[in-house]
Design an enzyme around this catalytic site. Structure first.
Site, PDB file in Angstrom:
ATOM      1  N   ASN A   1       1.034  -0.919  -0.239  1.00  0.00           N
ATOM      2  CA  ASN A   1       0.081  -0.032  -0.237  1.00  0.00           C
ATOM      3  C   ASN A   1       0.929   1.137  -0.252  1.00  0.00           C
ATOM      4  OD1 ASN A   1      -2.571   1.820   0.539  1.00  0.00           O
ATOM      5  ND2 ASN A   1      -1.698   1.837   2.832  1.00  0.00           N
TER       6      ASN A   1
ATOM      7  N   SER B   1       4.963   6.945   3.146  1.00  0.00           N
ATOM      8  CA  SER B   1       5.464   5.164   2.494  1.00  0.00           C
ATOM      9  C   SER B   1       4.716   4.371   1.766  1.00  0.00           C
ATOM     10  CB  SER B   1       5.126   5.151   4.359  1.00  0.00           C
ATOM     11  OG  SER B   1       5.776   6.298   4.753  1.00  0.00           O
TER      12      SER B   1
ATOM     13  N   HIS C   1       1.036   5.199   1.427  1.00  0.00           N
ATOM     14  CA  HIS C   1       0.299   5.989   2.361  1.00  0.00           C
ATOM     15  C   HIS C   1       0.780   7.717   1.758  1.00  0.00           C
ATOM     16  CE1 HIS C   1      -1.713   7.260   5.559  1.00  0.00           C
ATOM     17  NE2 HIS C   1      -1.168   7.514   6.006  1.00  0.00           N
TER      18      HIS C   1
ATOM     19  N   ASP D   1      -3.121   0.476   8.031  1.00  0.00           N
ATOM     20  CA  ASP D   1      -2.108   2.244   7.358  1.00  0.00           C
ATOM     21  C   ASP D   1      -0.524   1.245   8.036  1.00  0.00           C
ATOM     22  OD1 ASP D   1      -3.346   3.119   5.708  1.00  0.00           O
ATOM     23  OD2 ASP D   1      -3.362   4.341   6.692  1.00  0.00           O
TER      24      ASP D   1
END
Ligand code: GAR
Length: 209
Positions: free
Chosen positions: A106, A135, A108, A144
């Site tokens: 992911n 990040s 973020h 997250d």
């Protein structure tokens, strides 16, 4: 090339960055599916125009696990090996996270572990931070959270608003995500895959006489 599925919810600029980086011959991954939890997501239109398979389905009125099972089925049907969340603004079911454990990344827009969740740029400005940033991390059950694979700090300028900071951070996101995904895919490739590649290269060599 490793097969990557990208999950988006809207604009899809990070998806586009991954897609265009993948056009380089030496990129170790290709995007084989872009899926969205909104059939109107603009990123789907771009992906389709670039010749990538797309899948759009509204999650509204569906149980999380049931919706995620459909997405999971689409990813598997496309032969996806790694999942990249790119502005996918929906919590994932524990079943889905477990199924893709260690194979889902992911991006973020903060320097994690700072500012998980929403309004990251506003919070960084309000805190008087010198830098925001972005990040890329491995997705785990917590929002997250999960091991950070790469980060880019982005200077906060006097007069920055959340929008101006977001726009500048997005440039950093686009650079970071494709690089980290490429590195990760290279590292995580299974021994079977590597053996197959070695065999294919050996087969392509002219016979020694
Ligand atoms: C990006 O800034 C991404 O980092 C953020 O949403 C935006 C999506 O833009 N993701 C999150 O906030 C996830 N927690 P995009 O659709 O143009 O890639």
């Amino acid at each position: 090339k490793a097969k990557v599925g990208v999950l988006i919810s809207g604009r899809g600029s990070n998806m586009a960055a991954l897609l265009y980086a993948a056009k380089a011959d030496d990129c170790p991954y290709e995007i084989v599916l872009v899926a969205a939890n909104d059939p109107q997501a603009p990123g789907l239109t771009l992906a389709a125009a670039e010749g990538v398979a797309t899948f759009g389905l509204s999650h509204k009125g569906m149980k999380r696990a049931a919706f995620d099972a459909i997405i999971d089925g689409e990813l598997r049907r496309a032969g996806v090996q790694f999942v990249a969340l790119a502005g996918y603004m929906r919590l994932l079911s524990p079943e889905f996270v477990t199924a893709w454990e260690g194979r889902m990344l992911n991006i973020h827009p903060s320097l994690l572990p700072k500012y998980k969740g929403l309004d990251t740029h506003q919070r960084a400005i309000d805190a008087g931070d010198s830098h925001g940033g972005c990040s890329v991390h491995i997705v785990t059950a917590e929002l997250d959270d999960g091991p950070v694979l790469g980060q880019t700090p982005v200077a906060i300028l006097p007069g920055d608003t959340p929008d101006t900071l977001a726009a500048r951070t997005l440039i950093a996101e686009h650079q970071l995500y494709s690089r980290v995904l490429a590195d990760y895919v290279m590292r995580e490739r299974s021994p079977e895959w590597l053996l197959g590649r070695v065999r294919a290269i050996a087969m392509a060599q002219p016979e020694a006489d």
